[in-house]
Design a protein around this motif. Structure first.
Motif, PDB file in Angstrom:
ATOM      1  N   GLY A   1      -4.254  -1.300  -9.098  1.00 12.41           N
ATOM      2  CA  GLY A   1      -3.085  -1.217  -8.230  1.00 12.41           C
ATOM      3  C   GLY A   1      -1.828  -0.880  -9.019  1.00 12.41           C
ATOM      4  O   GLY A   1      -1.798  -0.976 -10.251  1.00 12.41           O
ATOM      5  N   ASP A  32       2.450   1.687  -3.422  1.00  8.14           N
ATOM      6  CA  ASP A  32       1.405   2.144  -4.349  1.00  8.14           C
ATOM      7  C   ASP A  32       1.175   3.648  -4.205  1.00  8.14           C
ATOM      8  O   ASP A  32       1.028   4.367  -5.202  1.00  8.14           O
ATOM      9  CB  ASP A  32       0.112   1.367  -4.058  1.00  8.14           C
ATOM     10  CG  ASP A  32      -1.069   1.840  -4.898  1.00  8.14           C
ATOM     11  OD1 ASP A  32      -1.297   1.243  -5.971  1.00  8.14           O
ATOM     12  OD2 ASP A  32      -1.750   2.791  -4.478  1.00  8.14           O
ATOM     13  N   GLY A  35      -0.722  -2.634  -4.156  1.00  8.76           N
ATOM     14  CA  GLY A  35      -1.931  -1.869  -4.441  1.00  8.76           C
ATOM     15  C   GLY A  35      -2.454  -1.201  -3.191  1.00  8.76           C
ATOM     16  O   GLY A  35      -1.915  -1.403  -2.097  1.00  8.76           O
ATOM     17  N   LYS A  83       0.823  -1.203   0.000  1.00  3.93           N
ATOM     18  CA  LYS A  83       0.000   0.000   0.000  1.00  3.93           C
ATOM     19  C   LYS A  83       0.866   1.266   0.000  1.00  3.93           C
ATOM     20  O   LYS A  83       0.592   2.234  -0.708  1.00  3.93           O
ATOM     21  CB  LYS A  83      -0.887  -0.048   1.244  1.00  3.93           C
ATOM     22  CG  LYS A  83      -1.804   1.098   1.413  1.00  3.93           C
ATOM     23  CD  LYS A  83      -2.577   0.970   2.726  1.00  3.93           C
ATOM     24  CE  LYS A  83      -3.247   2.294   2.994  1.00  3.93           C
ATOM     25  NZ  LYS A  83      -4.411   2.192   3.831  1.00  3.93           N
TER      26      LYS A  83
END
Ligand code: ZN
Ligand code: ZN
Length: 366
Positions: A293, A274, A309, A271
């Motif tokens: 993503g 991303d 993602g 995360k």
């Protein structure tokens, strides 16, 4: 292979499993070396006995490719399984819940219920036992990956400058596929994507008979397979004079990709990595047009762990190989996506793909 089995066994022990029944093709290949399309591995948590059960078509091949395994010939049905579990003395047997179909599971349960160890055998659904091991590549895997990557880089670099207005997407896709084969790939690693103009607004558009017009963006997402390993590469180009939108969108996607590549580090979650790219696209007011993503692991499968993602809590580790592929998709106009494969090292990402990118400028033009 032995190291892979040893690492898997640590995971089985941690889960309290006596054995794992491996049915997913990529996991089967990763753990045994066997490339056939049918077969099951039975890997007990300890001991020397590794079994590869397969049918007549593959017995000889399995013996050659998977020397560490005892090859057991099977002929449909599951009566062999309870016998083997009893021989091995395994009771808690894990299976791959994401791959074994419900129908197969029921047949397996029935065979065990009729078999010699019916009261002692239980099946435990498992997820992600082998897949996290596959996310970190060893030297042998990296060599195959690099071969696949080099082939798709070269195919794209050679074909992109030959695209002419009026040609169809399928014609361009076929030319790239031919080149990938000529350069020594076993196959393409997925159905190649060539998406021109408005079609480019669909991230996974299938090439069509629509002629490519001058000035519109052309998204090409391609890949080759070598030694079983997949490459995954996207470039967006424009034949003729692009419009003003193209230049802005292209530069935003490129800036997002280069920023993420330059600043990601081991220890970040998927995360967090991303977000490095997403913030650049959000600042350009296109946040809602980057609906997928940033990337995904790539190896024996075209999409595998890690996931990079906005919902990924996976911690990115050294040695993981994954794509970095931001995109912006504008309905009615088209899309821009730029994708490279990177390996994460101690001090950051190293890019493994080298197809032309910035030197196609202005605006990714060829
Ligand atoms: Zn791709
Ligand atoms: Zn991809």
């Amino acid at each position: 292979m032995n190291q892979r089995i040893a690492k898997l066994r640590q995971r089985l022990a941690a889960e309290g499993l006596d054995a794992l029944l491996v049915s997913a093709p990529e996991n089967r290949r990763y753990l045994s070396g066997f490339t056939g399309s049918a077969g099951l591995l039975v890997i007990p948590v300890s001991g020397d006995s590794l079994t590869l059960a397969t049918d007549f078509r593959y017995v000889e091949q399995a013996g050659v490719q998977a020397p560490a395994f005892h090859v057991q010939q099977i002929a449909g049905g599951w009566d062999w399984a309870p016998k083997l579990f009893a021989e091995l003395g395994v009771h808690k047997v894990g299976f791959e819940a994401g791959h074994l179909t419900y129908d197969t599971y029921q047949q397996l349960v029935k065979a065990v219920a009729e078999g010699p160890a019916r009261d002692q055998t239980s099946f435990v659904p498992t997820t992600s036992l082998v897949e996290p091991l596959r996310a970190v590549k060893d030297a042998e895997e990296l060599a195959s990956l690099q071969r696949a990557i080099d082939i798709s880089d070269r195919a794209l670099d050679e074909v992109a400058p030959t695209i002419r207005p009026g040609e169809t997407e399928v014609a361009v896709a076929w030319r790239i596929e031919q080149r990938i084969r000529e350069l020594g790939a076993e196959s393409v690693s997925f159905e190649l994507i060539v998406a021109a103009g408005p079609n480019g607004a669909m991230p996974h558009h299938r090439p069509s008979g629509r002629p490519i017009a001058a000035g519109e963006p052309i998204v090409m997402d391609i890949g080759a397979r070598a030694g079983g390993y997949c490459s995954d590469l996207t470039r967006t180009v424009c034949v003729g004079r692009p419009d003003a939108t193209y230049k802005k969108v292209y530069d935003t996607v490129l800036a997002a990709q280069l920023t993420a590549i330059a600043t990601m580090r081991p220890g970040m979650t998927g995360k967090e990595a991303d977000a490095l790219a997403r913030v650049v696209i959000e600042q350009a007011a296109h946040g809602e047009r980057f609906g997928h993503g940033l990337g995904h692991g790539v190896g024996l499968a075209i999409h595998e762990q890690p996931t990079v993602g906005p919902r990924s809590t996976t911690v990115l580790e050294q040695g993981m190989v994954f794509t970095v592929e931001p995109g912006i998709y504008i309905p009615g106009w088209g899309g821009v996506r730029i994708e490279d494969v990177v390996i994460l090292q101690r001090d950051g990402a190293r890019v493994l793909s080298h197809a032309r990118k910035t030197d196609m400028l202005p605006g990714g033009r060829v």
